[in-house]
Design a protein around this motif. Sequence first.
Motif, short mmCIF file in Angstrom:
data_model
loop_
_atom_site.label_atom_id
_atom_site.label_comp_id
_atom_site.label_asym_id
_atom_site.label_seq_id
_atom_site.Cartn_x
_atom_site.Cartn_y
_atom_site.Cartn_z
N THR A 110 0.67 -1.03 -0.14
CA THR A 110 0.11 0.07 0.03
C THR A 110 0.75 1.35 -0.08
O THR A 110 1.71 1.28 0.94
CB THR A 110 -0.79 -0.01 1.28
N GLY A 111 0.51 1.96 -0.94
CA GLY A 111 1.71 3.32 -0.95
C GLY A 111 2.81 3.08 -1.87
O GLY A 111 3.23 1.99 -1.92
N GLY A 112 3.34 4.14 -2.04
CA GLY A 112 4.72 4.05 -2.72
C GLY A 112 4.90 3.66 -4.04
O GLY A 112 5.98 3.27 -4.56
N THR A 113 3.77 3.79 -4.53
CA THR A 113 4.05 3.36 -6.00
C THR A 113 4.22 4.50 -7.10
O THR A 113 4.13 4.40 -8.21
CB THR A 113 2.65 2.79 -6.64
N ALA A 114 4.24 5.84 -6.52
CA ALA A 114 4.37 7.03 -7.34
C ALA A 114 5.81 7.31 -7.50
O ALA A 114 6.71 6.23 -7.71
CB ALA A 114 3.87 8.05 -6.70
N SER A 115 6.42 8.41 -7.90
CA SER A 115 7.57 8.91 -8.07
C SER A 115 8.20 9.84 -7.06
O SER A 115 9.26 10.48 -7.38
CB SER A 115 7.81 9.25 -9.56
N GLY A 116 7.70 9.87 -5.99
CA GLY A 116 8.00 10.74 -4.99
C GLY A 116 9.57 10.33 -4.13
O GLY A 116 9.94 9.28 -4.60
N PRO A 117 10.02 11.25 -3.48
CA PRO A 117 11.28 10.87 -2.72
C PRO A 117 11.31 9.63 -2.02
O PRO A 117 12.50 9.01 -1.55
CB PRO A 117 11.67 12.22 -2.14
N VAL A 118 10.15 9.32 -1.40
CA VAL A 118 10.00 8.13 -0.53
C VAL A 118 9.25 6.90 -1.12
O VAL A 118 8.76 6.00 -0.42
CB VAL A 118 9.68 8.35 0.92
N ASP A 119 8.87 6.95 -2.33
CA ASP A 119 8.06 5.84 -3.20
C ASP A 119 9.08 5.19 -3.36
O ASP A 119 9.91 5.18 -4.66
CB ASP A 119 7.42 6.62 -4.28
N HIS A 120 9.20 4.01 -2.90
CA HIS A 120 10.29 2.83 -3.00
C HIS A 120 9.88 1.80 -4.07
O HIS A 120 10.80 0.78 -4.15
CB HIS A 120 10.87 2.47 -1.80
N VAL A 121 8.58 1.48 -4.22
CA VAL A 121 8.18 0.38 -4.87
C VAL A 121 8.79 -0.11 -6.16
O VAL A 121 9.56 -1.01 -6.39
CB VAL A 121 6.57 0.27 -5.05
#
Length: 605
Positions: free
Chosen positions: A412-423
Amino acid sequence: MTGPDRSAPGPDRSAPGPDRSAPGPVDDGLFAPGAVPGEAAGSARARAEEELAIEQALALVGGSTLGPSRPPRGQRPGGGGDGDDPSGTPDGGEAWSSTPRTGDGRNADPTSASPTSASPMSSAPNARTDAGAHTPGNRPGPHSGGRVQSGSTSSGSTSPRASRTANQPAPSLSWSRARAVAARAGRGGPLAAVRLPLDRALGHVLAEPLGALTDLPSFDTSAMDGWAVAGPGPWAFVAGAGILAGHAPATALPDGAAVRIATGARVPPDTTAVIRSEHAYADEAKGLLHAERSVATGQDIRPRGQECRSGEQLVPAGTVVTPAVLGLAAAAGYDALPAVPRPRVDILVLGDELLAAGLPHDGLIRDALGPMLGPWLRALGAEVAGPRRLGDDAGALRDALAASDADLIVTTGGTASGPVDHVHPVLAEVGAELLVDGVAVRPGHPMLLARLPSGPSGAHTAGRPEGQRDATAEQRKESPDGPYLVGLPGNPLAAVSGLVTLVEPLIAGLAGRPAQDAYRALVHAEVHGHPHDTRLVPVVHRAGRAGGRDHVAPLRYNGPAMLRGIAAADGLAVVEPGGVRSGTEVEILDLPWAPATPWTEGCFT
């Protein structure tokens, strides 16, 4: 990464008015405008404002058929996140900006938002031509904007399997195509089979057809309490004698004789018929039985094999084992059933901002998905471990993937391109194959489906020289036959969208379950659509007036970060781009608990 809902529903601008098309109680605020008594379909002013906003968005991109530019996947108009946050629309819907933003929320160079054609496929040997499969390393940069139509190819590419560069945006699959990819992935391998005792088989799927091990019934039985008689009457009987269920008769019944018999008891050989107790008169003094109605040969006798013969198929493979199936299996002689094991699912909750208990405070919010996903996945037929909260830690995520022995991992979460999106970075490191990377659906477009490599995960390559690590990853990409991973957006309703789009068809395939039957229903209210993407809108079924048709009513609070609407819903309406008018039909997806929900007028009001 789950983020707070930064948009509050706007004011209700519709003028109150009577609802003349369906009965119902007073609006409690859940129904969308036009869906409840006492509320009009929406004022012309509100509709004009929405149409103007769409026209302005289209104008900013020059009327491109690729759709309006949006913030990069995972970046809300006001900052980082899942990219589906509403922007103050009355129903909590999305707004789309023509100017991409950087990870810290500042506007990026508008020229970076130009749509760029890209190949939907990678050169990985196992890439699926119609699935848009690719490796997660080939993703758009943090400032790439626009959406590429599925199936377009990059400039100069002559093969649909040509790989994308890191600067090319990943194509979003259409909603229906993404569901088809997930369903096909679930059905991609042979189904395992285990034998489960009857008391453990409930809810599993039969791995083989269920054939009768004996005739049913296995002998002639009495269908009623009464008298077994042979030949014409009157019939002589012995007082106090009788045949009970579970006791075989000692001898054949001679002509002119009668004997008391219980329901389910084996009838004696040569029995002509069973006379119900209420249809017979027993003269105790003379020891004679008289029929008060005509007697037909074979009446009230269940003959051997009436229901089935030994070896006859009772139910096919793929049938969900219900209590009734358990009863039938037991009657047919089974002690255990050949069943498909339930898919094992691990849930990994990402996000440093999530609280497991208490009230939100100091920028921290409650984790809504951890408590919701387990029961939802169990309702789909999965065996689910308790959720693990990892925070925003790439190493913890990588280690969790390495340690998991599940058939499916849901993040859940982290699927984008932000600095803490690690997926995406972690999937690239372990050599996963992306089957779906973005879906043209609102809410929830940053969802993904990947296949992890078999054996030890890419965590075992960490710390090795870069060249050796890359070579290992490339080798794993050639045979990604490990568990699946579905990355859900962090916004709660966006995650629900990912559940019904990717998780449900995938689990159905892994469990051998039949796919949910699609059906259409009349919608009672106008439902606004996205200009280019499918929308999933919570609805509730409502009964029509006498002689009228049942229909669905759309619910309010359907923004990506909201759960109030889906909590009152029993289905999701699949709204095609452009929306639907009141009185037309839409495709409906039942929620897992919908079959147990009564379709009554006041059920959710």
